[in-house]
Design a protein around this motif. Structure first.
Motif, PDB file in Angstrom:
ATOM      1  N   ALA A 181       0.804  -1.224   0.000  1.00  0.00           N
ATOM      2  CA  ALA A 181       0.000   0.000   0.000  1.00  0.00           C
ATOM      3  C   ALA A 181       0.835   1.270   0.000  1.00  0.00           C
ATOM      4  CB  ALA A 181      -0.934   0.000   1.218  1.00  0.00           C
ATOM      5  N   TYR A 182       2.137   1.153   0.201  1.00  0.00           N
ATOM      6  CA  TYR A 182       3.034   2.317   0.194  1.00  0.00           C
ATOM      7  C   TYR A 182       3.505   2.652  -1.220  1.00  0.00           C
ATOM      8  CZ  TYR A 182       6.086  -1.725   0.055  1.00  0.00           C
ATOM      9  OH  TYR A 182       6.658  -2.931  -0.293  1.00  0.00           O
ATOM     10  N   PHE A 184       2.677   2.732  -5.708  1.00  0.00           N
ATOM     11  CA  PHE A 184       2.109   3.697  -6.646  1.00  0.00           C
ATOM     12  C   PHE A 184       0.610   3.543  -6.875  1.00  0.00           C
ATOM     13  CE2 PHE A 184       6.530   3.189  -8.605  1.00  0.00           C
ATOM     14  CZ  PHE A 184       7.040   4.223  -7.845  1.00  0.00           C
ATOM     15  N   GLY A 185       0.068   2.361  -6.624  1.00  0.00           N
ATOM     16  CA  GLY A 185      -1.300   2.086  -7.044  1.00  0.00           C
ATOM     17  C   GLY A 185      -2.275   1.917  -5.900  1.00  0.00           C
ATOM     18  N   GLN A 186      -3.492   1.489  -6.280  1.00  0.00           N
ATOM     19  CA  GLN A 186      -4.547   1.202  -5.317  1.00  0.00           C
ATOM     20  C   GLN A 186      -5.215  -0.102  -5.738  1.00  0.00           C
ATOM     21  OE1 GLN A 186      -5.287   2.701  -2.425  1.00  0.00           O
ATOM     22  NE2 GLN A 186      -6.766   1.054  -2.092  1.00  0.00           N
ATOM     23  N   VAL A 187      -5.324  -1.032  -4.811  1.00  0.00           N
ATOM     24  CA  VAL A 187      -5.931  -2.326  -5.100  1.00  0.00           C
ATOM     25  C   VAL A 187      -6.957  -2.618  -4.016  1.00  0.00           C
ATOM     26  CG1 VAL A 187      -5.551  -4.765  -5.611  1.00  0.00           C
ATOM     27  CG2 VAL A 187      -3.750  -3.097  -6.127  1.00  0.00           C
ATOM     28  N   ASP A 188      -8.168  -2.179  -4.242  1.00  0.00           N
ATOM     29  CA  ASP A 188      -9.222  -2.351  -3.242  1.00  0.00           C
ATOM     30  C   ASP A 188      -9.606  -3.813  -3.060  1.00  0.00           C
ATOM     31  OD1 ASP A 188      -9.351   0.418  -2.867  1.00  0.00           O
ATOM     32  OD2 ASP A 188     -10.809   0.661  -4.494  1.00  0.00           O
ATOM     33  N   GLU A 189      -9.334  -4.626  -4.061  1.00  0.00           N
ATOM     34  CA  GLU A 189      -9.742  -6.033  -4.004  1.00  0.00           C
ATOM     35  C   GLU A 189      -8.813  -6.884  -3.137  1.00  0.00           C
ATOM     36  OE1 GLU A 189     -10.732  -4.292  -8.077  1.00  0.00           O
ATOM     37  OE2 GLU A 189      -9.074  -4.236  -6.632  1.00  0.00           O
ATOM     38  N   ALA A 190      -7.671  -6.357  -2.757  1.00  0.00           N
ATOM     39  CA  ALA A 190      -6.669  -7.162  -2.056  1.00  0.00           C
ATOM     40  C   ALA A 190      -7.155  -7.609  -0.678  1.00  0.00           C
ATOM     41  CB  ALA A 190      -5.370  -6.376  -1.913  1.00  0.00           C
ATOM     42  N   LYS A 191      -6.973  -8.875  -0.374  1.00  0.00           N
ATOM     43  CA  LYS A 191      -7.329  -9.415   0.939  1.00  0.00           C
ATOM     44  C   LYS A 191      -6.285  -9.068   1.984  1.00  0.00           C
ATOM     45  CE  LYS A 191      -8.523 -13.791   3.238  1.00  0.00           C
ATOM     46  NZ  LYS A 191      -8.724 -15.258   3.040  1.00  0.00           N
ATOM     47  N   TRP A 192      -5.019  -9.040   1.573  1.00  0.00           N
ATOM     48  CA  TRP A 192      -3.935  -8.727   2.484  1.00  0.00           C
ATOM     49  C   TRP A 192      -3.208  -7.472   2.007  1.00  0.00           C
ATOM     50  CZ3 TRP A 192      -4.457 -13.862   0.679  1.00  0.00           C
ATOM     51  CH2 TRP A 192      -4.919 -14.781   1.638  1.00  0.00           C
ATOM     52  N   ARG A 193      -2.700  -6.675   2.933  1.00  0.00           N
ATOM     53  CA  ARG A 193      -1.969  -5.469   2.587  1.00  0.00           C
ATOM     54  C   ARG A 193      -0.884  -5.232   3.631  1.00  0.00           C
ATOM     55  NH1 ARG A 193      -4.917  -0.012   2.580  1.00  0.00           N
ATOM     56  NH2 ARG A 193      -2.937   0.797   3.353  1.00  0.00           N
ATOM     57  N   ILE A 194       0.157  -4.546   3.190  1.00  0.00           N
ATOM     58  CA  ILE A 194       1.208  -4.092   4.103  1.00  0.00           C
ATOM     59  C   ILE A 194       1.441  -2.612   3.848  1.00  0.00           C
ATOM     60  CG2 ILE A 194       2.390  -6.298   4.453  1.00  0.00           C
ATOM     61  CD1 ILE A 194       4.332  -5.516   2.206  1.00  0.00           C
ATOM     62  N   ASP A 195       1.739  -1.887   4.914  1.00  0.00           N
ATOM     63  CA  ASP A 195       2.064  -0.471   4.805  1.00  0.00           C
ATOM     64  C   ASP A 195       3.561  -0.238   4.851  1.00  0.00           C
ATOM     65  OD1 ASP A 195      -0.660   0.620   4.738  1.00  0.00           O
ATOM     66  OD2 ASP A 195      -0.792  -0.203   6.760  1.00  0.00           O
ATOM     67  N   SER A 196       4.319  -1.302   5.033  1.00  0.00           N
ATOM     68  CA  SER A 196       5.771  -1.270   5.024  1.00  0.00           C
ATOM     69  C   SER A 196       6.274  -2.665   4.707  1.00  0.00           C
ATOM     70  CB  SER A 196       6.306  -0.822   6.391  1.00  0.00           C
ATOM     71  OG  SER A 196       7.701  -1.069   6.495  1.00  0.00           O
ATOM     72  N   LEU A 197       7.397  -2.767   4.022  1.00  0.00           N
ATOM     73  CA  LEU A 197       7.987  -4.074   3.748  1.00  0.00           C
ATOM     74  C   LEU A 197       8.274  -4.842   5.027  1.00  0.00           C
ATOM     75  CD1 LEU A 197      10.527  -3.424   0.853  1.00  0.00           C
ATOM     76  CD2 LEU A 197       8.776  -5.198   0.877  1.00  0.00           C
ATOM     77  N   THR A 198       8.598  -4.117   6.092  1.00  0.00           N
ATOM     78  CA  THR A 198       8.966  -4.783   7.344  1.00  0.00           C
ATOM     79  C   THR A 198       7.806  -5.554   7.966  1.00  0.00           C
ATOM     80  OG1 THR A 198       8.482  -2.748   8.584  1.00  0.00           O
ATOM     81  CG2 THR A 198      10.747  -3.068   7.834  1.00  0.00           C
ATOM     82  N   GLN A 199       6.574  -5.305   7.519  1.00  0.00           N
ATOM     83  CA  GLN A 199       5.414  -6.038   8.035  1.00  0.00           C
ATOM     84  C   GLN A 199       5.247  -7.411   7.383  1.00  0.00           C
ATOM     85  OE1 GLN A 199       2.132  -3.408   7.273  1.00  0.00           O
ATOM     86  NE2 GLN A 199       2.689  -1.972   8.896  1.00  0.00           N
ATOM     87  N   LEU A 200       5.936  -7.631   6.274  1.00  0.00           N
ATOM     88  CA  LEU A 200       5.682  -8.840   5.484  1.00  0.00           C
ATOM     89  C   LEU A 200       6.063 -10.143   6.185  1.00  0.00           C
ATOM     90  CD1 LEU A 200       4.578  -9.869   2.803  1.00  0.00           C
ATOM     91  CD2 LEU A 200       6.867  -9.582   1.829  1.00  0.00           C
TER      92      LEU A 200
END
Length: 208
Positions: A181-182, A184-200
């Motif tokens: 989510a940090y 270039f785009g927006q993917v409203d359909e995504a079930k999972w998201r991260i706001d930083s690589l360190t969350q992965l």
């Protein structure tokens, strides 16, 4: 065997300013004097070579775009190796942590030499075990994801990307998708998201 397959631009780094500078300079060199904005560059991220060439240089005739595109992309790869781009926080530590438990790979719609430039600049060839792009295979990203899995004996994989094109590629390859989510785009359909690589790393055990 499990794998984490990453998109590159907008997921692992932000190279828009470096690429903008190179494209603007080379357009000026052939007499196209309009300025390039970062927003215009971002609009081209994720496009395949033909679509990107038209997006960046619509003033050129179709037969002129391909050789100009090849020239600019060679120059930009050399530029990135020397000057680099903006790495997202925690990039190196995160990929090296993931590489202990997963195969780490890249599937991008970039040009020949671009992933190699990323690896040379970051020194992450010790963490990234394989990569593919359409210039290597002539295939779209979904097929390249499947090919990466097949040739590395991967039974389960997750795709991490920042645009709807990455989401569609993951769906086409029938693998779970994590939205960066940090980027270039927006993917409203995504079930999972991260706001930083360190969350992965903490998220993956609940997916794979």
């Amino acid at each position: 065997m499990k794998a984490v397959i990453f998109d590159l631009d907008g997921t692992l780094w932000d190279a828009t300013e470096a690429l903008r500078a190179v494209w603007e300079r080379e357009l000026h060199r052939i007499g196209i004097m309009r300025p390039l904005t970062l927003q215009h560059m971002i609009g081209g991220m994720g496009l395949g070579p033909e679509a990107l060439a038209q997006h960046m240089a619509p003033e050129l005739k179709p037969e002129e775009r391909e050789p100009f595109f090849r020239h600019v992309t060679t120059v930009e790869c050399d530029f990135i190796v020397e000057y680099g781009a903006k790495l997202y926080p925690g990039l190196k530590e995160t990929l090296r942590t993931l590489a202990k438990d997963y195969r780490v790979m890249i599937a991008s719609n970039c040009v020949d030499g671009y992933i190699e430039a990323f690896l040379r600049y970051t020194g992450l060839d010790d963490a990234v075990c394989d990569f593919l792009h359409p210039g290597m295979t002539g295939l779209p990203k979904a097929d390249n994801i499947r090919l990466l899995m097949e040739r590395n004996g991967i039974e389960e994989a997750v795709m991490v990307g920042d645009t709807i094109l990455d989401y569609e590629a993951a769906c086409g390859a029938e693998v779970p998708f994590v939205f960066a989510a940090y980027g270039f785009g927006q993917v409203d359909e995504a079930k999972w998201r991260i706001d930083s690589l360190t969350q992965l790393p903490a998220l993956l055990p609940g997916i794979l």
